[in-house]
Design a protein around this motif. Sequence first.
Motif, short mmCIF file in Angstrom:
data_model
loop_
_atom_site.label_atom_id
_atom_site.label_comp_id
_atom_site.label_asym_id
_atom_site.label_seq_id
_atom_site.Cartn_x
_atom_site.Cartn_y
_atom_site.Cartn_z
N LEU A 44 46.13 33.43 33.23
CA LEU A 44 46.82 34.58 32.67
C LEU A 44 47.44 34.24 31.32
CD1 LEU A 44 47.74 37.50 33.10
CD2 LEU A 44 49.79 36.61 34.23
N PHE A 45 48.00 33.03 31.22
CA PHE A 45 48.59 32.58 29.96
C PHE A 45 47.54 32.54 28.86
CE2 PHE A 45 49.22 28.95 27.10
CZ PHE A 45 50.39 29.34 26.45
N PHE A 46 46.39 31.88 29.16
CA PHE A 46 45.35 31.76 28.14
C PHE A 46 44.73 33.12 27.81
CE2 PHE A 46 45.31 27.22 29.39
CZ PHE A 46 45.39 26.67 28.12
N GLU A 47 44.60 33.99 28.79
CA GLU A 47 44.05 35.32 28.52
C GLU A 47 44.97 36.11 27.59
OE1 GLU A 47 43.45 36.98 32.36
OE2 GLU A 47 41.65 35.78 32.78
N ASN A 48 46.28 35.97 27.78
CA ASN A 48 47.23 36.63 26.87
C ASN A 48 47.13 36.03 25.48
OD1 ASN A 48 48.27 38.38 28.80
ND2 ASN A 48 49.84 36.95 29.48
N GLN A 49 46.96 34.70 25.42
CA GLN A 49 46.80 34.05 24.12
C GLN A 49 45.54 34.53 23.43
OE1 GLN A 49 49.01 31.74 22.59
NE2 GLN A 49 50.30 32.60 24.20
N SER B 29 39.89 26.51 25.02
CA SER B 29 40.96 25.98 25.88
C SER B 29 40.93 26.65 27.25
CB SER B 29 42.32 26.21 25.22
OG SER B 29 42.42 25.49 24.01
N LEU B 30 40.64 27.96 27.27
CA LEU B 30 40.55 28.68 28.54
C LEU B 30 39.42 28.13 29.40
CD1 LEU B 30 41.28 30.92 30.51
CD2 LEU B 30 39.85 32.48 29.17
N GLU B 31 38.26 27.92 28.78
CA GLU B 31 37.12 27.39 29.53
C GLU B 31 37.40 25.98 30.03
OE1 GLU B 31 34.52 29.15 30.43
OE2 GLU B 31 35.49 30.84 29.46
N LYS B 32 38.03 25.16 29.19
CA LYS B 32 38.38 23.80 29.59
C LYS B 32 39.38 23.82 30.73
CE LYS B 32 40.03 19.38 27.76
NZ LYS B 32 41.04 19.16 28.81
N ASN B 33 40.34 24.74 30.66
CA ASN B 33 41.34 24.85 31.72
C ASN B 33 40.69 25.23 33.04
OD1 ASN B 33 44.26 25.24 32.66
ND2 ASN B 33 43.38 27.25 33.06
N ARG B 34 39.70 26.13 32.99
CA ARG B 34 39.00 26.53 34.21
C ARG B 34 38.26 25.35 34.83
NH1 ARG B 34 36.59 32.32 32.00
NH2 ARG B 34 38.48 33.56 32.42
N LEU B 35 37.62 24.56 33.99
CA LEU B 35 36.91 23.38 34.50
C LEU B 35 37.89 22.37 35.08
CD1 LEU B 35 34.25 22.87 31.67
CD2 LEU B 35 33.85 23.73 33.98
N ASP B 36 38.99 22.15 34.36
CA ASP B 36 40.00 21.19 34.83
C ASP B 36 40.63 21.66 36.14
OD1 ASP B 36 39.52 19.63 32.65
OD2 ASP B 36 41.26 20.31 31.50
N SER B 37 40.85 22.97 36.25
CA SER B 37 41.44 23.51 37.48
C SER B 37 40.51 23.28 38.67
CB SER B 37 41.71 25.01 37.32
OG SER B 37 42.69 25.22 36.33
N ALA B 38 39.21 23.44 38.41
CA ALA B 38 38.23 23.23 39.49
C ALA B 38 38.21 21.76 39.92
CB ALA B 38 36.85 23.67 39.04
N LYS B 39 38.33 20.86 38.93
CA LYS B 39 38.31 19.43 39.24
C LYS B 39 39.58 18.98 39.95
CE LYS B 39 35.39 18.19 35.28
NZ LYS B 39 35.35 17.47 33.98
N LYS B 40 40.71 19.62 39.57
CA LYS B 40 42.00 19.20 40.11
C LYS B 40 42.46 20.05 41.29
CE LYS B 40 43.55 17.62 35.56
NZ LYS B 40 44.53 17.83 34.48
N PHE B 41 41.54 20.85 41.82
CA PHE B 41 41.92 21.75 42.91
C PHE B 41 42.48 20.95 44.08
CE2 PHE B 41 41.76 26.08 44.22
CZ PHE B 41 41.81 26.03 45.60
#
Length: 275
Positions: free
Chosen positions: A118-123, A245-257
């Motif tokens: 949500l933060f990155f989408e607002n950005q 950054s949004l795409e990277k965050n999504r990948l990182d979130s999947a790895k760090k789930f």
Amino acid sequence: IIGDLNSKTREDIFFLKEYIHSYDMLEYLNHAIDLPKLYRKGIWDPFSRLFSGTAKEDILNYYKSKVLLVLEENSGVLTIATQGFKSKDAKKINDAILERSEWFLNEISHKIAKDEALFFENQIKQAAKRVNDAKKTIISFQVENNIINPSTQLKFGTKLIANLIGELASHETELRTLSSYLSNNSPQIISTQSKITALKGQIDKESRVIAGGDEQALNSISLKFQDLETEAKIAEQIYEATVASLEKNRLDSAKKFKSLAIISAAILPEKPILP
């Protein structure tokens, strides 16, 4: 025994430890397996059983005394030892705690991922608006000054002046040559002088257009236009970087789930440890 496999720190397991002994977990167990009822079965041990009408705060303290948590901080392994008046009840409570614990960790992961997305989408929305505003400013500037690309026109104007200066030099040379053998009143000299005067006037006019010393001069307009183009490029770069950054965050979130792994499942006791 449970462990947090994906987290590099033990922060999540500390949160889980607190959650297992919380009112929220107690409320879940009350609805899922009717926890108070399981602890009211100790008819042969009236001093340890839970009585009807017990206050919520006392039930929580009682529950904490029956569900022991041991955390191995180095490995992040949390051991849950559950007591019950019947072995199947103890296992039932333990299994329910494990099930809810897995939900708790997943809920944390989803919430963090959702908040970050949500933060990155607002950005991205803000960056996209900045790009659109920059483009609109450029269009308004072009309409206001009746010009498409000042830089191109500046180059064209400079080249035109250079050509005019070259033509002027040629006619001045021609005039000197004619003056060497013709009178000043001769038609050729008069015509050449007229051409020279016209060229000087045109050069002066074009020079004022390019560098007239005011805001309407082409060089001033070109500089402003370049500033607007720079702002538009910066806005586009910020937008592209935000999307990346949004795409990277999504990948990182999947790895760090966050996940919960049951290292050793709860077993059905065959003999009582406590009377």
